[in-house]
Design a protein around this motif. Sequence first.
Motif, PDB file in Angstrom:
ATOM      1  N   LEU A 449      43.247  64.311  16.416  1.00  0.00           N
ATOM      2  CA  LEU A 449      43.678  63.812  17.724  1.00  0.00           C
ATOM      3  C   LEU A 449      44.468  62.515  17.574  1.00  0.00           C
ATOM      4  O   LEU A 449      45.431  62.263  18.313  1.00  0.00           O
ATOM      5  N   HIS A 450      44.073  61.687  16.615  1.00  0.00           N
ATOM      6  CA  HIS A 450      44.816  60.458  16.331  1.00  0.00           C
ATOM      7  C   HIS A 450      46.258  60.776  15.952  1.00  0.00           C
ATOM      8  O   HIS A 450      47.205  60.160  16.443  1.00  0.00           O
ATOM      9  N   ASN A 451      46.435  61.754  15.068  1.00  0.00           N
ATOM     10  CA  ASN A 451      47.786  62.144  14.680  1.00  0.00           C
ATOM     11  C   ASN A 451      48.559  62.719  15.863  1.00  0.00           C
ATOM     12  O   ASN A 451      49.760  62.459  16.024  1.00  0.00           O
ATOM     13  N   LEU A 452      47.896  63.509  16.686  1.00  0.00           N
ATOM     14  CA  LEU A 452      48.558  64.070  17.863  1.00  0.00           C
ATOM     15  C   LEU A 452      48.984  62.949  18.815  1.00  0.00           C
ATOM     16  O   LEU A 452      50.080  62.994  19.383  1.00  0.00           O
ATOM     17  N   CYS A 453      48.109  61.953  18.996  1.00  0.00           N
ATOM     18  CA  CYS A 453      48.464  60.823  19.863  1.00  0.00           C
ATOM     19  C   CYS A 453      49.706  60.106  19.347  1.00  0.00           C
ATOM     20  O   CYS A 453      50.521  59.606  20.131  1.00  0.00           O
ATOM     21  N   ASN A 454      49.858  60.052  18.038  1.00  0.00           N
ATOM     22  CA  ASN A 454      51.010  59.369  17.450  1.00  0.00           C
ATOM     23  C   ASN A 454      52.294  60.168  17.550  1.00  0.00           C
ATOM     24  O   ASN A 454      53.376  59.635  17.326  1.00  0.00           O
ATOM     25  N   ASN A 455      52.165  61.469  17.881  1.00  0.00           N
ATOM     26  CA  ASN A 455      53.340  62.333  17.773  1.00  0.00           C
ATOM     27  C   ASN A 455      53.679  63.151  19.009  1.00  0.00           C
ATOM     28  O   ASN A 455      54.682  63.857  19.000  1.00  0.00           O
ATOM     29  N   ILE A 456      52.875  63.074  20.057  1.00  0.00           N
ATOM     30  CA  ILE A 456      53.257  63.755  21.296  1.00  0.00           C
ATOM     31  C   ILE A 456      53.151  62.792  22.472  1.00  0.00           C
ATOM     32  O   ILE A 456      52.470  61.772  22.401  1.00  0.00           O
TER      33      ILE A 456
END
Length: 653
Positions: A449-456
């Motif tokens: 989710l951290h990576n998703l927050c950084n990329n969407i």
Amino acid sequence: MGKAKKPKTHKNKLNPTGLVEMNALLDQELANGKSDSPIQAIVDQLQSSSVEDKICGLQTLATICQTNVNIAAVVESDIVRIAASLLVDPDKSVRHATAGAFRNLSVQSVEICEYMVDQDVLTPLMALLNKYTLSAGNWKPTFDRNMQDQMDEKSDTFLQAVSLLWNLCESTSVALDSFNQSHLLESFVTYIDFKVYGKEIAVAVAQCLLVISEDNVSSWRILSNYGNEIASLLPLEGDSSNVLLRTVAAGIIANVPALAATYGRQLFLALSKTLEINHRSALGSLTSSLPLVSRKDVVELEVADETQMEQESAEQSFQRRRRADMPSEIELDIKNVGWLLQAQRISAEILTNICSTEEEEWQEDMDEENLSEAESVHDYDTNGANDSLQNTDKLPVEILEAIKSLGFVEKLWQKAQPIAENVRQILEENDKSILKRVDNLRASAMLCLHNLCNNISTDDLGGAETVYQVWLELGQQVFQGQQNAKLLEASTSLMRATLEHLRKSPELFKQMTENDLQLMLSGVTGCQHPEIRANWLRMLGILGCLLSEPLIKIIIDFVLTSCLKEQDIWTISEAMDSMMDIFAENDWNQIVHELGMVAKCKELDRIMKAKVKQSKRELNERYPAVCTVRTNLSRFCKYLEGEMKKFVPNMEA
């Protein structure tokens, strides 16, 4: 400061079957005066001409490798080098026991795997595996329907050997290079046919291929020719072994660019099906049985007569050991739940890697020695500092569409939630290995989710209000009780990433009080882990852009004071980078004056300069980013000095 580094797809490792408790035998050896140390007793058995002595020594080795004290004794001896040759012993039972013992040893740590490679375990291991691949057309496992479908000894030896190879390849590049040169890969792909080789072997081989295919171009050229065979596992439905096999197959496809391009949609569907399984129901069913284990499910060990053992054949000896090692019904349930949790964790890690962008590669390519202020940063400008980076999606359209249409954000958020307290308590008392897998799943889900927050974009995460609620819930979870460091780092990393999306939504923080803020300050003060402190301090910097002036003053004062005491250069860097953002839209000259910020920032600039020189090697890829912050801090100090020369203090403030 950029995205989190892509985590490798790590595995949870099951203890091998076929190994019995042998501490009593060691005690007997010592009592009889046959040896002056447990390790020497094992060495004597391994070097014996008796097959039973060798097997006894190997089983003892497998058992004693459960504590750090015994591991140290093993490393200080030559026992691994001595035992390695037994991987190709003429007796199949000795080969079986050796592979199982080494597998047990390899799960202990990366350092132990590196030590095993140094002791030349790879040479006999590759020779053992080559015997199977050379006779691939003639070798098929047999399964005993009367003994829970346990496989024959030769097949179980292969299973142990593959699991050992998997652990070694994940831990050291030397093992991976050795595998690349062995020409085993083509044969390995055939073993994922579970209808022929069974689920245990198919899962172990698939997980080995998952590790081997990560960032390994030479493996891609071969695996890209087996797309149909690997993709045939993606539609699997059913029990946890099918779920795990399906998920690992998706991971292999995700690792190989040519396969990912061809089977992308099927890959996402497979991961979605894995994540939508209700792991809480599985845990609930398991924990309803676990408290009964001590009273109803204790296995009585069969004690064999010594004379009878001497007279039995090798096959009878193997069958006796198999009966002793047959898992109970509750142990099978534990294994199945463990496989489900493992599959869901792997799914989260696959998505993490898929949803990582490579925008930071410039940092690794820069010439660190020639990094100059002119090349690395722009002049400090309060009007240009860190605008919100969360306004647009950074992922390819097809990936973004799959994430949205299959509801991955919601599914991952469900996996990130803590389990019921009564369930956790039962696991704590009865099976900590399952509890560890639960925590690993939660951590992996949060990092994804951290990576998703950084990329969407914020909108694709459900909007600012939804993101704010996630931030609040995470904060409540963090402060509700003691958590392990891995979970706390994942939680605070996700909190930090969600807060980045709320930079343009100060209205959501109108109700935040000084007491609320003090909770976060105590999180920094009481934290022993620099990565977690860095997350807290960066969050405080973001909040300094959102709150009222009295709270902003508390934040700035706390960040400066904390950084002056901080020993970790990365934590200082993260904190100062975020604190400078506070001045992007407001000079806060009265606060600068009251806190004596110019002197404190100059002292921090001096500290950072010294620490950057001292910590260059340990910073590695973070070095350029830290240099950038230090250079910006120097310019920030000059900026503050200039502002203070013009500033007339408000004596009533």
